[in-house]
Design an enzyme around this catalytic site. Structure first.
Site, mmCIF file in Angstrom:
data_model
loop_
_atom_site.group_PDB
_atom_site.id
_atom_site.type_symbol
_atom_site.label_atom_id
_atom_site.label_comp_id
_atom_site.label_asym_id
_atom_site.label_seq_id
_atom_site.Cartn_x
_atom_site.Cartn_y
_atom_site.Cartn_z
ATOM 1 N N ARG A 100 -7.224 -0.421 0.428
ATOM 2 C CA ARG A 100 -7.099 -0.721 -1.357
ATOM 3 C C ARG A 100 -7.023 1.310 -1.366
ATOM 4 N NH1 ARG A 100 -9.468 -5.785 -3.434
ATOM 5 N NH2 ARG A 100 -7.686 -6.763 -3.271
ATOM 6 N N ARG A 107 -2.169 9.715 -3.720
ATOM 7 C CA ARG A 107 -0.976 8.604 -3.459
ATOM 8 C C ARG A 107 -0.949 9.033 -1.940
ATOM 9 N NH1 ARG A 107 4.347 7.450 -4.690
ATOM 10 N NH2 ARG A 107 5.241 5.379 -4.553
ATOM 11 N N ASN A 139 1.612 -1.983 0.007
ATOM 12 C CA ASN A 139 1.564 -0.672 -1.169
ATOM 13 C C ASN A 139 0.601 0.341 -0.965
ATOM 14 O OD1 ASN A 139 3.741 -1.784 -2.893
ATOM 15 N ND2 ASN A 139 1.677 -2.617 -4.425
ATOM 16 N N ARG A 170 10.519 -10.207 -12.544
ATOM 17 C CA ARG A 170 9.327 -9.808 -14.027
ATOM 18 C C ARG A 170 10.278 -9.407 -15.300
ATOM 19 N NH1 ARG A 170 4.422 -6.814 -10.962
ATOM 20 N NH2 ARG A 170 3.234 -8.337 -10.317
ATOM 21 N N HIS A 194 9.335 0.458 -5.609
ATOM 22 C CA HIS A 194 9.025 -0.470 -6.480
ATOM 23 C C HIS A 194 7.661 -0.210 -7.136
ATOM 24 C CE1 HIS A 194 6.262 -4.176 -7.154
ATOM 25 N NE2 HIS A 194 5.220 -3.553 -6.348
ATOM 26 N N THR A 249 -3.277 -8.605 -8.310
ATOM 27 C CA THR A 249 -2.211 -9.545 -8.590
ATOM 28 C C THR A 249 -2.039 -10.458 -7.179
ATOM 29 O OG1 THR A 249 0.189 -8.382 -7.425
ATOM 30 C CG2 THR A 249 -0.987 -8.164 -10.012
#
Length: 334
Positions: A100, A107, A139, A170, A194, A249
């Site tokens: 995480r 990044r 991610n 979405r 994304h 999520t």
């Protein structure tokens, strides 16, 4: 003395274990991994589901919890182990594992830490399932799909990033809510990266073949009195919003991944916005992965649709590609 089982059941064929036809592995049993698992089970897509993680107690607990629901499922075998031999003969492997992002972490630093995790995971997957297709969910998904392609040595049609499949879902949901119709009847595509630099293709948004931009030529621009552009902003912000409210999520991405798997295992040749190698398209010159409309079937990602994009949309795609390449070019040990 015959056992109860022998008295009850007369064997006709030899009792050798059959090789599974549609085995699916999920790597990582966190919130996203388990949402993928339950979505796969709910759609009865697999005849065997394997789970892998480094946390042995959590892994065993999740496996047992799912096994206890076997009566309500059509997946006869659910297995789990930290050893990747449990994943052997998988048709599809879903990778949700990774570290995480820490507060204030860049990044690039996050990506490099995930590269180090993937360097262990990906060779193990390929060792036990050399013919599998890998779906990357972790991610930043576009960069980690590139990393997976590099580390796996698999052809690019068998390395797919979940990409903008969820962003587009979405988008369609939010548009459909405004119009009072079902999302499946509201067509629109989010492409590119994304996340923050994704591209909403307003020129292609339609309901029953009616182009919404023809009805409102300003749609998606800053001059639009109805402010439809806000819908794309809501798509970009939605993950942050959900994370702020519940901490992560998981359900929508799990459903999204099961949707991709269904197209492949059932050989549907449906078109999805997923992350693929885009070098040579739209003037992009680097080896980056971005979402474009792709055909998914039993062979994997077999084709890309040449979406007619407007100049500003192409410019946004190229900007996405540059952003990703800036990070990728500095990655070590690939």
């Amino acid at each position: 003395m015959a056992t109860l089982k022998e008295k009850l059941i007369a064997s006709v064929a030899d009792d050798e274990a059959a090789v599974p036809n549609n085995k699916i592995t999920v790597v990582g049993v966190g919130q996203v991994g388990m949402a993928c698992a339950i979505s796969i089970l709910g759609k009865s897509l697999a005849d065997e589901l394997a789970l892998v993680d480094v946390l042995e107690d959590k892994l065993k607990g999740e496996m047992m919890d799912l096994q206890h629901g076997s009566l309500f499922l059509q997946t006869p075998k659910i297995v789990a182990d930290k050893d990747y031999s449990v994943t052997a003969n998988s048709k599809i492997v879903v990778v949700t594992a990774g570290v995480r992002q820490q507060e204030g972490e860049s990044r690039l630093n996050l990506v490099q830490r995930n590269v180090n995790v993937f360097k262990f995971i990906i060779p193990q997957i390929v060792k036990y399932s050399p013919d599998c297709t890998i779906i990357v969910v972790s991610n930043p998904v576009d960069i980690l799909t590139y990393v997976t392609w590099k580390l796996s040595g698999l052809p690019k049609h068998r390395v797919i990033g979940s990409g903008c499949n969820l962003d587009s879902a979405r988008f369609r949901y939010l548009m459909a809510e405004k119009l009072g119709i079902h999302p499946s009847s509201c067509h629109g595509w989010i492409l590119g990266e994304h996340g923050d630099s994704s591209v909403a293709v307003w020129s292609g948004v339609n309901v029953a073949g009616v182009s919404l931009q023809e009805l409102n030529p300003e749609m998606g621009t800053d001059n639009d009195s109805e402010n439809w552009k806000e819908v794309h902003k809501m798509v970009v912000d939605s993950a942050y919003e959900v994370i702020k409210l519940k901490g992560y999520t998981n359900w929508a991405i799990g459903l999204s991944v099961a949707d991709l798997i269904e197209s492949m295992l059932k050989n549907l040749s449906r078109i999805h916005p997923v992350s693929t190698m885009v070098k040579g398209m739209y003037g992009i010159e680097n080896e980056v992965f971005l979402s474009l409309p792709c055909i998914l079937n039993a062979r994997g990602l077999t084709s890309v649709i040449n979406q007619k994009l407007k100049d500003d949309e192409v410019a946004q795609l190229r900007k996405s590609a540059d952003t990703l390449w800036d990070i990728q070019k500095d990655l070590k040990d690939l």
